[in-house]
Design a protein around this motif. Structure first.
Motif, PDB file in Angstrom:
ATOM      1  N   GLY A  21       9.232  16.332   0.153  1.00 61.96           N
ATOM      2  CA  GLY A  21       9.215  14.875   0.140  1.00 61.96           C
ATOM      3  C   GLY A  21       8.169  14.254  -0.744  1.00 61.96           C
ATOM      4  O   GLY A  21       7.846  13.068  -0.584  1.00 61.96           O
ATOM      5  N   LEU A  23       7.225  12.777  -4.252  1.00 63.20           N
ATOM      6  CA  LEU A  23       7.916  12.276  -5.432  1.00 63.20           C
ATOM      7  C   LEU A  23       7.143  12.652  -6.693  1.00 63.20           C
ATOM      8  O   LEU A  23       5.939  12.396  -6.791  1.00 63.20           O
ATOM      9  CB  LEU A  23       8.072  10.758  -5.371  1.00 63.20           C
ATOM     10  N   HIS A  26       8.135   7.879 -10.139  1.00 64.16           N
ATOM     11  CA  HIS A  26       8.587   6.666  -9.474  1.00 64.16           C
ATOM     12  C   HIS A  26       8.609   5.533 -10.496  1.00 64.16           C
ATOM     13  O   HIS A  26       7.977   5.631 -11.563  1.00 64.16           O
ATOM     14  CB  HIS A  26       7.653   6.301  -8.313  1.00 64.16           C
ATOM     15  N   ARG A 491       7.721   5.473   2.348  1.00 64.60           N
ATOM     16  CA  ARG A 491       6.938   6.346   1.484  1.00 64.60           C
ATOM     17  C   ARG A 491       5.532   5.758   1.395  1.00 64.60           C
ATOM     18  O   ARG A 491       5.353   4.543   1.457  1.00 64.60           O
ATOM     19  CB  ARG A 491       7.568   6.472   0.095  1.00 64.60           C
ATOM     20  N   TRP A 493       1.704   6.001  -0.729  1.00 61.46           N
ATOM     21  CA  TRP A 493       0.985   6.436  -1.916  1.00 61.46           C
ATOM     22  C   TRP A 493      -0.230   7.230  -1.466  1.00 61.46           C
ATOM     23  O   TRP A 493      -1.155   6.702  -0.875  1.00 61.46           O
ATOM     24  CB  TRP A 493       0.568   5.216  -2.718  1.00 61.46           C
ATOM     25  N   TYR A 506       3.664   9.417  -4.431  1.00 67.52           N
ATOM     26  CA  TYR A 506       4.350   8.988  -3.220  1.00 67.52           C
ATOM     27  C   TYR A 506       4.792  10.200  -2.393  1.00 67.52           C
ATOM     28  O   TYR A 506       5.244  11.210  -2.946  1.00 67.52           O
ATOM     29  CB  TYR A 506       5.590   8.166  -3.563  1.00 67.52           C
ATOM     30  N   VAL A 507       4.672  10.054  -1.088  1.00 69.00           N
ATOM     31  CA  VAL A 507       5.203  11.038  -0.150  1.00 69.00           C
ATOM     32  C   VAL A 507       6.213  10.319   0.742  1.00 69.00           C
ATOM     33  O   VAL A 507       5.903   9.270   1.324  1.00 69.00           O
ATOM     34  CB  VAL A 507       4.083  11.666   0.709  1.00 69.00           C
ATOM     35  N   ARG A 508       7.395  10.883   0.838  1.00 69.04           N
ATOM     36  CA  ARG A 508       8.447  10.259   1.642  1.00 69.04           C
ATOM     37  C   ARG A 508       8.255  10.581   3.128  1.00 69.04           C
ATOM     38  O   ARG A 508       7.785  11.651   3.499  1.00 69.04           O
ATOM     39  CB  ARG A 508       9.820  10.743   1.207  1.00 69.04           C
ATOM     40  N   TYR A 509       8.682   9.615   3.963  1.00 67.86           N
ATOM     41  CA  TYR A 509       8.698   9.780   5.412  1.00 67.86           C
ATOM     42  C   TYR A 509      10.129   9.628   5.908  1.00 67.86           C
ATOM     43  O   TYR A 509      10.991   9.085   5.207  1.00 67.86           O
ATOM     44  CB  TYR A 509       7.797   8.736   6.070  1.00 67.86           C
ATOM     45  N   HIS A 511      12.176   7.570   7.389  1.00 67.28           N
ATOM     46  CA  HIS A 511      12.188   6.151   7.749  1.00 67.28           C
ATOM     47  C   HIS A 511      13.158   5.863   8.892  1.00 67.28           C
ATOM     48  O   HIS A 511      12.935   4.938   9.684  1.00 67.28           O
ATOM     49  CB  HIS A 511      12.529   5.285   6.537  1.00 67.28           C
TER      50      HIS A 511
END
Length: 719
Positions: A21, A23, A26, A491, A493, A506-509, A511
């Motif tokens: 996750g 990125l 971006h 996401r 930063w 960025y790291v995705r969560y 959601h």
């Protein structure tokens, strides 16, 4: 030389980042495609617990990532929307049988288990998936259906295979968080205030929960406001110096006793004469701070209040009050105990670094120190109860005075890296990284806020319990909740230690899980949710939040049409809280005068010619005034007051669900509460409420302020 992708990042590293996750690129401010540096990707992966420092580690971690979900019998957590039937993969030794069932949270027909939760067996679906070899073991996948008729709530999913039982959390969330009755086709408005700055003659130098109660009553009775929104009231350190920023709390779950009104604690009224004198003596050094126009002195106030609170704590409580306290302690459970322990330990050790044996909250050393400091632990438990009671009173009075929402509380995006939450949740917070924001128009260097972020997979493995428990406490006695930087639920930063803010990633969560749980807990609390969705974001995010019933944030100065002109009122989003400005900008009077440029020039924060920025600021002001004139809200050559009132009438003509009026705009304040990018250079979060000349404005005199009365009347009658 390993194969590389765009930006000089090795292909395997990019693939590993994507699997976790992270990125690798971006679209930044203005739509420019930005590549994450390879060193950042490595540091972020290491912070996630994924070895990536060498090419060999990257290869090995990538191989493990391919089989990660096959290593556990059940997923870490399953989050579904109400009414959806979903499929859950269950991994067992190939060929082994498995029995899967649910224990349902809530009164629902079914067979009851030993803990009186209804039990429902799940049906296995005829879905074939090719087995695979994982860590030398042949693993198969069975697929089970979770029924669509489960009630909202926190359920547990169990699987029994080869004599071993596994368990995971299953959460059913609302499809959409409903607006309060009557708001669906209406627009409500309220006042936004930084509570610490809004003081009365009875305050001890800092605005408190009694001041909040009075403010809510006054603006409801005198102006018909539907809510008062305040800054986060989250916990600060138990010893001075206190961190001034309400957006850098030591714990997001618990309250700051700095906001307690000591005279409103019932036991204060029954103190013996000698003890009452002690309370009065404690107050003497800070009473005069109320009318001091200089920076707010939280440290002096806390030392005075703490001394007085220690006296009140020793006073006997009536049987009913003692029972209420004990019920609160039991309800808050181990979370309150551990937070109170942290406070007592920090107080005991002072500012010295904690010994290694105290780094783990569950260690024998911490248990022994908790026992040794039991009286102080109890004191900090009691402080939370007292603060919670006064928070409840503020909401009750707000609703009884006619507000249809009441108090809107605020949830900060993160916590202090050396604070209680960082200690208590060390297993679910990432280390050696901090939360921040990429470069944008107002912060071209990006921002690094130092707060440690949730580690996405660790939080899922914890069943989202730390997140849930935090939300439940923040939503207690709240009519609404503003979520700062709600984009962080999608996401965040991440800025590794020692790395420039602009070079983060960025790291995705998940959601669906984070927003769904937020909606579930808000639904249970009967609260509306507003998300601060400003900054760099993916276009679909706002639509997703609106679909879930979470209001966005529309700031007049930022709302532009395709040609860069001020957005017409009719074109504003319906599902939003619309305001003229934010607490990170000068109040409207200051903004109209170009203070946003002057201040940054004085502080040496500009990277662009200040004269060009002033020209742009004048052009922005002129465009907005022209937009107001076209709507009939101002005449030729309007005064500052007329422009401020016109801006708020402009928002009231929009379809926005909520409209917020900053209290500083009502009294003519020109100073910003916070200047991003500064620490010691500007008195951030220390500016008391004042008028255009910097004279202190107290709650006692608030409704005598002609400018405020005029603005509130304009807002009230605008529709």
């Amino acid at each position: 030389m390993p194969e590389s992708a765009p930006g000089g990042v090795p292909a395997e590293l990019r693939e590993l980042a994507g699997a976790h996750g992270v990125l690798t690129e971006h679209h930044g401010y203005g739509g420019r495609l930005v590549q994450a540096p390879a060193a950042t990707l490595v540091a972020v992966l290491e912070a996630l617990g994924v070895p990536a420092s060498t090419p060999q580690q990257v290869t090995h971690s990538l191989q493990r990532a391919h089989d990660d979900e096959w290593r556990a019998v059940l997923p870490p957590t399953v989050v579904v929307r109400e009414g959806d039937e979903v499929q859950v993969p269950v991994h067992v030794t190939d060929g082994a049988s498995v029995h899967v069932w649910l224990e349902v949270d809530g009164a629902e027909p079914g067979t009851r288990t030993h803990d009186h939760r209804p039990r429902r067996d799940l049906h296995q679906l005829d879905v074939f998936t090719e087995p695979r070899t994982v860590d030398g073991r042949r693993v198969g996948r069975a697929t089970f259906a979770v029924p669509a008729d489960l009630p909202l709530g926190w359920h547990s999913l169990h699987a029994l295979t080869e004599g071993h039982e596994s368990r995971t959390t299953l959460v059913v969330t609302p499809r959409r968080l409903a607006l309060p009755a009557g708001l669906e086709g209406d627009q409500w408005w309220g006042v936004l205030a930084q509570l610490y700055s809004v003081r009365s003659r009875a305050s001890w130098g800092v605005g408190d929960l009694a001041d909040l109660t009075d403010l809510a009553w006054l603006v409801a009775h005198q102006a018909g406001a539907d809510f008062v929104a305040v800054n986060p009231l989250a916990a600060t350190e138990p010893v001075v110096p206190l961190t001034p920023s309400p957006y850098l709390p030591t714990s997001r779950r618990f309250l700051s006793p700095l906001y307690v009104r000591i005279e409103d604690i019932p036991e204060t009224a029954y103190l013996a004469a000698a003890d009452r004198s002690l309370v009065e003596w404690a107050a003497d050094p800070v009473r005069d701070l109320v009318e001091d126009p200089g920076p707010i002195d939280r440290d002096a106030v806390w030392e005075a209040k703490k001394a007085a609170l220690e006296v009140v704590f020793t006073a006997p409580r009536r049987a009913a009050r003692q029972a209420a306290y004990e019920e609160f302690v039991e309800e808050q459970g181990s979370g309150l105990r551990d937070f109170a322990t942290w406070c007592a330990v920090v107080e005991h050790l002072g500012r010295v670094p904690r010994p290694d044996e105290l780094s783990d909250p569950s260690s024998p050393a911490v248990a022994a120190l908790r026992e040794q400091l039991s009286e102080r632990v109890e004191f900090y438990r009691w402080l939370q109860w007292v603060a919670d009671e006064q928070k409840r009173t503020a909401q009750r009075v707000a609703r009884e005075s006619g507000m249809r929402i009441g108090i809107m509380h605020d949830l900060a995006v993160g916590v202090h890296p050396q604070g209680a939450d960082a200690w208590l949740h060390r297993d679910v917070l990432a280390r050696d990284v901090g939360v921040g924001a990429p470069p944008d128009m107002y912060n071209p260097q990006g921002q690094a806020w130092t707060q440690p972020p949730w580690s996405p997979r660790a939080l899922a493995r914890a069943g989202y319990a730390p997140y849930r428990d935090m939300l439940r406490t923040v939503l207690r006695h709240a009519g609404a909740l503003r979520v700062d930087h709600v984009l962080g639920l999608f996401r965040l930063w991440w800025v590794p230690a020692g790395v420039a803010a602009a070079d983060g990633a960025y790291v995705r969560y998940d959601h669906e899980a984070l927003v769904g749980i937020l909606c579930l807990e808000a639904h249970r609390a009967g609260a509306t949710v507003v998300g601060e969705d400003l900054g760099v974001f993916e276009p679909w995010v706002r639509d997703y939040l609106a679909d879930r019933g979470v209001l966005g944030t529309s700031v007049l100065w930022f709302e532009k049409d395709a040609d860069g002109r001020p957005l017409r009122p009719d074109d504003y989003r319906r599902l939003s809280l619309a305001t003229v400005g934010t607490h990170d900008m000068p109040p409207t009077a200051g903004f109209l005068a170009g203070e946003q440029v002057d201040l940054r020039e004085r502080l040496g924060l500009l990277s662009t010619d200040p004269q060009e920025l002033r020209r742009q600021a004048r052009a922005e002001r002129d465009a907005v005034v022209l937009a107001l004139a076209r709507q009939g809200f101002v005449a030729d050559h309007p005064s500052e007051r007329e422009i401020v009132e016109g801006l708020h009438r402009y928002l009231r003509r929009s379809p926005a669900t909520l409209v917020g009026v900053q209290l500083v705009d009502g009294v003519g304040e020109r100073r910003a509460q916070n200047q991003p990018g500064t620490d010691t250079e500007y008195p951030n979060w220390k500016v008391p409420l004042g008028d255009g000349a910097g004279n202190v404005v107290l709650i006692d005199d608030l409704l005598d302020n002609a400018r405020l009365r005029s603005l509130l009347q304009a807002v009230r009658t605008a529709r």
